[in-house]
Write a protein that holds these residues in place. Structure first.
Motif, PDB file in Angstrom:
ATOM      1  N   ALA A  96       0.825  -1.213   0.000  1.00 30.31           N
ATOM      2  CA  ALA A  96       0.000   0.000   0.000  1.00 30.31           C
ATOM      3  C   ALA A  96       0.859   1.263   0.000  1.00 30.31           C
ATOM      4  O   ALA A  96       0.312   2.371   0.050  1.00 30.31           O
TER       5      ALA A  96
ATOM      6  N   ASN B  96     -10.079   1.701   9.462  1.00 32.40           N
ATOM      7  CA  ASN B  96     -11.503   1.523   9.129  1.00 32.40           C
ATOM      8  C   ASN B  96     -12.388   2.439   9.975  1.00 32.40           C
ATOM      9  O   ASN B  96     -13.433   2.040  10.482  1.00 32.40           O
TER      10      ASN B  96
ATOM     11  N   HIS C 165      -9.870  -7.608  12.094  1.00 32.26           N
ATOM     12  CA  HIS C 165     -10.093  -7.942  10.684  1.00 32.26           C
ATOM     13  C   HIS C 165      -9.410  -9.267  10.353  1.00 32.26           C
ATOM     14  O   HIS C 165      -8.562  -9.751  11.095  1.00 32.26           O
TER      15      HIS C 165
ATOM     16  N   GLU D 254      -8.929  -9.527   3.988  1.00 27.98           N
ATOM     17  CA  GLU D 254      -9.861  -8.402   4.054  1.00 27.98           C
ATOM     18  C   GLU D 254      -9.150  -7.108   3.662  1.00 27.98           C
ATOM     19  O   GLU D 254      -7.999  -6.879   4.023  1.00 27.98           O
ATOM     20  N   LYS D 255      -9.869  -6.261   2.918  1.00 32.65           N
ATOM     21  CA  LYS D 255      -9.348  -4.952   2.553  1.00 32.65           C
ATOM     22  C   LYS D 255      -9.784  -3.933   3.597  1.00 32.65           C
ATOM     23  O   LYS D 255     -10.983  -3.815   3.874  1.00 32.65           O
ATOM     24  N   VAL D 256      -8.817  -3.210   4.153  1.00 34.77           N
ATOM     25  CA  VAL D 256      -9.092  -2.298   5.260  1.00 34.77           C
ATOM     26  C   VAL D 256      -8.555  -0.907   4.917  1.00 34.77           C
ATOM     27  O   VAL D 256      -7.389  -0.769   4.529  1.00 34.77           O
ATOM     28  N   PRO D 257      -9.387   0.131   5.072  1.00 36.33           N
ATOM     29  CA  PRO D 257      -8.902   1.493   4.823  1.00 36.33           C
ATOM     30  C   PRO D 257      -8.131   2.060   6.014  1.00 36.33           C
ATOM     31  O   PRO D 257      -8.527   1.863   7.167  1.00 36.33           O
TER      32      PRO D 257
ATOM     33  N   GLN E 167      -5.960   8.644   2.396  1.00 33.75           N
ATOM     34  CA  GLN E 167      -6.480   7.325   2.776  1.00 33.75           C
ATOM     35  C   GLN E 167      -5.967   6.286   1.798  1.00 33.75           C
ATOM     36  O   GLN E 167      -5.968   6.501   0.577  1.00 33.75           O
ATOM     37  N   VAL E 168      -5.520   5.176   2.347  1.00 33.85           N
ATOM     38  CA  VAL E 168      -5.072   4.048   1.523  1.00 33.85           C
ATOM     39  C   VAL E 168      -5.815   2.799   1.982  1.00 33.85           C
ATOM     40  O   VAL E 168      -6.346   2.745   3.102  1.00 33.85           O
ATOM     41  N   THR E 169      -5.863   1.812   1.120  1.00 34.45           N
ATOM     42  CA  THR E 169      -6.500   0.530   1.445  1.00 34.45           C
ATOM     43  C   THR E 169      -5.448  -0.560   1.423  1.00 34.45           C
ATOM     44  O   THR E 169      -4.700  -0.695   0.436  1.00 34.45           O
ATOM     45  N   VAL E 170      -5.381  -1.332   2.497  1.00 31.64           N
ATOM     46  CA  VAL E 170      -4.412  -2.426   2.582  1.00 31.64           C
ATOM     47  C   VAL E 170      -5.158  -3.758   2.518  1.00 31.64           C
ATOM     48  O   VAL E 170      -6.263  -3.891   3.048  1.00 31.64           O
ATOM     49  N   LEU E 171      -4.546  -4.714   1.841  1.00 30.37           N
ATOM     50  CA  LEU E 171      -5.080  -6.068   1.768  1.00 30.37           C
ATOM     51  C   LEU E 171      -4.316  -6.922   2.776  1.00 30.37           C
ATOM     52  O   LEU E 171      -3.147  -7.260   2.566  1.00 30.37           O
TER      53      LEU E 171
END
Length: 410
Positions: free
Chosen positions: A318, A335, A352, A356-359, A370-374
């Motif tokens: 990310a 999140n 989580h 799961e993808k979490v902002p 804001q980034v989203t991590v897997l």
């Protein structure tokens, strides 16, 4: 003179009669009948004399209608009771079905299983699983997750499957009611075309059977309904959608003859004993972010300043930045949940699941982004310990988590 007067009177009479007749004709043409015609029509339409009985006909019909209208709700209620009961039961069945997983291998259905509420692991029958390799579980929303065999009991034909990604929260809880009773409405589940549906099930009594390794099964629940081999592992639920047993496979002893294979219900007492023996390693993989950080409070925000980003970690993918204060990121929320310390960040990540993808809300060089991590599974601690340097306020390692639901364990 008398004759002339008579002729004049006759002429006047004739003219008056003609005028009246023409007036009546004009009134009839205009649709306004005269009084005599109206009286004739009323007399023609009036009911025959003795109308007392007949006069009461219309009010009686009105009364009957009123009685019918008053009685209709009662009749409707009587007819509606099963319908309302069915409607009340359908949501219970649907909610229970959301906690049932289809166990597969290579797309082929092996059996069913019950997701433990608040846990995500799946309780099922051992016998359909074979060697227990290459298993997957199809959940209620149609997604398929890979599962591993975490614990098993050959005697009671029970197995606990551990999902390797995700965490399904719509699970089932244990019942405290006696399922073998006259007024019980018991159901199990069956899978057809990839969908799970509730089916009625008859429970006869508690019986002693033979389980795996020819061990005796006390208080096994005898079934009075046929069960498909592909439905083994399905939960048996009561009227409230709570689990009273799990469908397993055993053997009914016969004197002087080989025992007969039968399906039965493993009771809650056996399930609780099974779950108490689950090893600590039979847990879902912990979600991993892959950073080291320290608490920090700036003039505008509080959060976790990223000091190190592990290579090939979710944070690295990310593009989170670590290092000195001028260039590194500060994590403010996960999140939407604020985090002000490494411990709070670790706890937020642990809520989580893997996959799961979490902002993440970051503060970088005076700007919010804001980034989203897997999230992925944490690496092997032994391998990580051999490679990593001494940590500088490293985040606490993820807890084992995933304890079996208390309703089953008590």
């Amino acid at each position: 003179m008398k004759r002339w007067r008579r002729s004049l009177a006759l002429a006047l009479a004739l003219s008056v009669a003609g005028a009246l007749s023409s007036s009546a004709a004009r009134a009839q043409e205009a649709g306004e009948p005269d009084e005599e015609a109206q009286e004739a029509e009323v007399e023609a339409e009036a009911p025959p004399p003795a109308p007392k009985a007949r006069r009461k006909v219309i009010p009686a019909r009105a009364d009957v209608g009123a009685k019918d209208r008053k009685a209709a709700p009662a009749d409707a209620d009587q007819k509606r009771v099963p319908a309302e009961k069915d409607r009340a039961e359908r949501p219970v069945e649907e909610r229970a079905a959301r906690g049932v997983a289809i166990i597969e291998r290579g797309g082929q259905v092996l059996g069913l299983g019950a997701v433990l509420a608040g846990d995500g692991r799946i309780l099922t029958a051992l016998s359909p699983l074979g060697a227990g390799n290459d298993l997957s579980a199809r959940l209620a929303d149609g997604t398929t997750v890979r599962v591993k065999l975490g614990h098993h009991d050959r005697v009671w034909d029970l197995a606990l499957l551990v999902p390797q990604t995700g965490r399904w929260t719509e699970g089932l809880t244990a019942s405290s009611r006696d399922p073998v009773r006259a007024d019980a409405q018991i159901r199990s589940f069956s899978a057809a075309r990839g969908k799970v549906a509730a089916v009625p099930l008859v429970l006869r009594s508690r019986k002693t059977l033979l389980g795996g390794d020819d061990r005796q099964l006390d208080n096994a629940i005898e079934l009075g309904s046929r069960v498909s081999p592909m439905d083994l592992g399905a939960p048996i639920v009561d009227e409230d959608g709570r689990v009273v047993a799990i469908l397993g496979r055993g053997c009914a002893p016969n004197e002087g003859k080989p025992c007969t294979p039968v399906a039965y219900g493993a009771p809650i007492s056996a399930i609780r004993g099974f779950l108490r023996a689950v090893p600590a390693t039979a847990v879902q993989p912990a979600a991993w972010l892959g950073i080291q950080g320290v608490s920090e409070a700036s003039p505008v925000a509080k959060g976790v300043r990223v000091t190190v980003v592990h290579p090939e970690s979710p944070a690295d993918e990310a593009r989170l930045q670590g290092g000195d204060r001028a260039a590194s990121d500060m994590i403010l929320a996960v999140n939407g949940v604020p985090v002000t310390s490494p411990e709070a960040l670790s706890d937020a990540i642990r809520t989580h699941a893997v996959g799961e993808k979490v902002p993440l809300l970051l503060l970088s060089r005076g700007k919010y982004r804001q980034v989203t991590v897997l999230l992925r599974a944490a690496p092997d601690p032994k391998a990580a310990a051999a490679k990593k340097p001494a940590p500088e306020a490293e985040l606490p390692p993820p807890s084992s988590g995933g304890k079996a639901t208390e309703e089953y364990r008590k």
